[in-house]
Write a protein that holds these residues in place. Structure first.
Motif, PDB file in Angstrom:
ATOM      1  N   ARG A 162      -6.512  -5.723  -3.524  1.00  0.00           N
ATOM      2  CA  ARG A 162      -6.967  -5.345  -2.188  1.00  0.00           C
ATOM      3  C   ARG A 162      -7.580  -6.555  -1.504  1.00  0.00           C
ATOM      4  NH1 ARG A 162     -10.556  -0.256  -1.622  1.00  0.00           N
ATOM      5  NH2 ARG A 162      -9.617  -0.307   0.468  1.00  0.00           N
ATOM      6  N   ARG A 183      -6.053  -3.719   2.359  1.00  0.00           N
ATOM      7  CA  ARG A 183      -4.741  -3.203   1.957  1.00  0.00           C
ATOM      8  C   ARG A 183      -4.388  -3.727   0.560  1.00  0.00           C
ATOM      9  NH1 ARG A 183      -2.687   0.817   4.882  1.00  0.00           N
ATOM     10  NH2 ARG A 183      -0.532   0.028   4.735  1.00  0.00           N
ATOM     11  N   THR A 215       0.823  -1.211   0.000  1.00  0.00           N
ATOM     12  CA  THR A 215       0.000   0.000   0.000  1.00  0.00           C
ATOM     13  C   THR A 215       0.855   1.258   0.000  1.00  0.00           C
ATOM     14  OG1 THR A 215      -1.710  -1.191   1.232  1.00  0.00           O
ATOM     15  CG2 THR A 215      -1.858   1.218   1.195  1.00  0.00           C
TER      16      THR A 215
END
Length: 449
Positions: free
Chosen positions: A397, A409, A254
């Protein structure tokens, strides 16, 4: 001028043959010096051939799709217009009889007036076995030949001397092969396929069976390109030579994705194509100096391991011609903007098929991004001569532990394949963990690279 024949030149990097993709000229046409006359495909790239002569095209010695050996005749030029059609029978026959090949001169081309070989068979009165069907008409007695050269009653297999030598060196009975070339000519790829299949030739009935299946079930026969043939050979060689081991690591990227977005918005980087692959490439090229075993090769002949002084980064590219791995030389010395720009350029050239053979050789470590196809992970095969390759999975994600809580994340799975003769598990694990640590937290860059 007298007739001059342009032979396929050595295009470099040890290439021994090329396939004629398309002709830019035709018989009877006048060609200027250095005019592009054809596009040929080597095992590495598509190359345009300029003419070393000026004159009228007299003979095109290869058809489109035909594979020509280095030194084989491509085009014959003369100063007389009209090409082959303007030649007198004697001149045409002379040129055909003296067509240069890789070794000496080839056999005279077949013509209607060519004398037939005198039969050396037993007297014609000898009756045929009752179980053998007798054809309605036989144009000439069969020529007697040694049993070693017979293939189900057919004549000796037609092929070039290099192809015959390749078959002999690998113990392949070339007379048992069904040639895929024009008029049954046995090509190099036919011998290579026999070698890969353990020397067993396909039964004579298999072709007709395949044709019948194609007609009934809609099967499609796709011609194997030079690039795909070379890729297959390299992968087989690598898979059965280097003992592969693969390790996987899934990391939270991320922060790296946020960093890439911020860099894209910077005024000095607005024209640079930055992405997570570029960032991973930067990390890899810097970290390899700490783990030189992954940037090395096993030299069997010299009985030594060669650790390379620079990182020549290969970047796998999917193209219409097959898998290509263009190489960015001295990648460890390039800044992030330069690395991004040059990687983007070679990837674009790979997809467009404009790479030169020199751009596809000399790699010391490679990266392949399977994530662009929506894949989480894969087990990459090492390019021959390399000891490490890193596969990048898709950025996805998913629920992840973050600051003692579960949050969505951006994650990515890394897969590192390595040659276990050269790289120990400890080195591979530390390298992979180092790459993952920097991608998880780009602030760790100073510690690891």
């Amino acid at each position: 001028m007298t007739a001059q024949t342009f032979k396929l030149p050595d295009l470099g990097e040890g290439l021994t043959e090329s396939e004629v993709l398309n002709w830019k000229i035709k018989v009877g046409e006048h060609v200027a010096l250095n005019q592009i006359i054809a596009e040929v495909e080597t095992a590495k790239a598509v190359v345009e051939l300029p003419s070393p002569f000026a004159g009228f095209v007299q003979v095109l010695h290869a058809t489109e799709g035909e594979t020509v050996q280095v030194g084989g005749a491509l085009v014959t030029f003369d100063d007389a217009p009209g090409g082959a059609e303007s030649q007198s029978p004697g001149e045409g026959q002379k040129i055909a009889e003296r067509t240069p090949t890789l070794v000496g001169y080839g056999a005279p081309a077949a013509t209607g007036s060519r004398p037939t070989r005198k039969s050396r068979t037993a007297p014609a009165a000898r009756p045929a076995p009752a179980s053998t069907p007798v054809p309605a008409a036989s144009p000439a007695p069969a020529t007697k030949m040694p049993a070693a050269h017979k293939a189900a009653g057919s004549a000796v297999a037609r092929c070039t001397p290099p192809v015959r030598k390749l078959a002999r060196d690998h113990g392949i009975d070339i007379s048992s092969l069904s040639g895929s070339g024009e008029d049954g000519l046995v090509l190099r790829r036919d011998v290579e396929q026999a070698i890969e299949s353990g020397g067993a030739a396909a039964p004579a009935s298999s072709a007709s069976t395949a044709s019948a299946l194609a007609a009934q079930e809609g099967d499609r026969h796709v011609k194997i390109t030079a690039v795909r043939r070379a890729t297959a050979k390299a992968m087989v060689q690598s898979a059965f030579t280097a003992p592969h081991a693969t390790e996987f690591l899934t990391v939270d990227v991320t922060d790296s994705m946020d960093l890439v977005e911020r860099m894209r918005a910077h005024r000095l980087l607005k024209d640079v194509k930055l992405n997570i692959t570029t960032l991973a490439a930067l990390v890899v090229t810097r970290l390899l100096k700490t783990y030189p075993a992954l940037n090395s090769t096993w030299d069997e002949k010299a009985d030594e391991i060669i650790e390379f002084g620079s990182v020549n980064l290969g970047m796998a590219v999917a193209s219409d011609r097959g898998l290509l791995v263009p190489v960015l030389k001295n990648a460890q010395a390039k800044t992030l903007p330069v690395l991004a720009a040059e990687l983007s350029e070679i990837i674009l050239q790979g997809r467009e098929g404009t790479l030169s053979p020199a751009q596809l050789t000399g790699g010391t470590f490679s990266i392949t991004n399977v994530g662009v196809f929506g894949v989480d992970a894969g087990t990459p095969i090492l390019p021959p001569g390399q000891s490490g390759i890193l596969a990048l999975g898709q950025v996805k994600r998913r629920p992840w532990e973050y600051q003692d809580q579960v949050a969505l994340r951006h994650t990515m799975t890394l897969a590192l394949s390595f040659d276990h003769r050269v790289v120990d598990g400890k080195e591979a694990s530390e390298f992979l963990a180092g790459v993952g640590s920097v991608l998880e937290d780009p602030r760790m860059t100073n510690i690891f690279i």
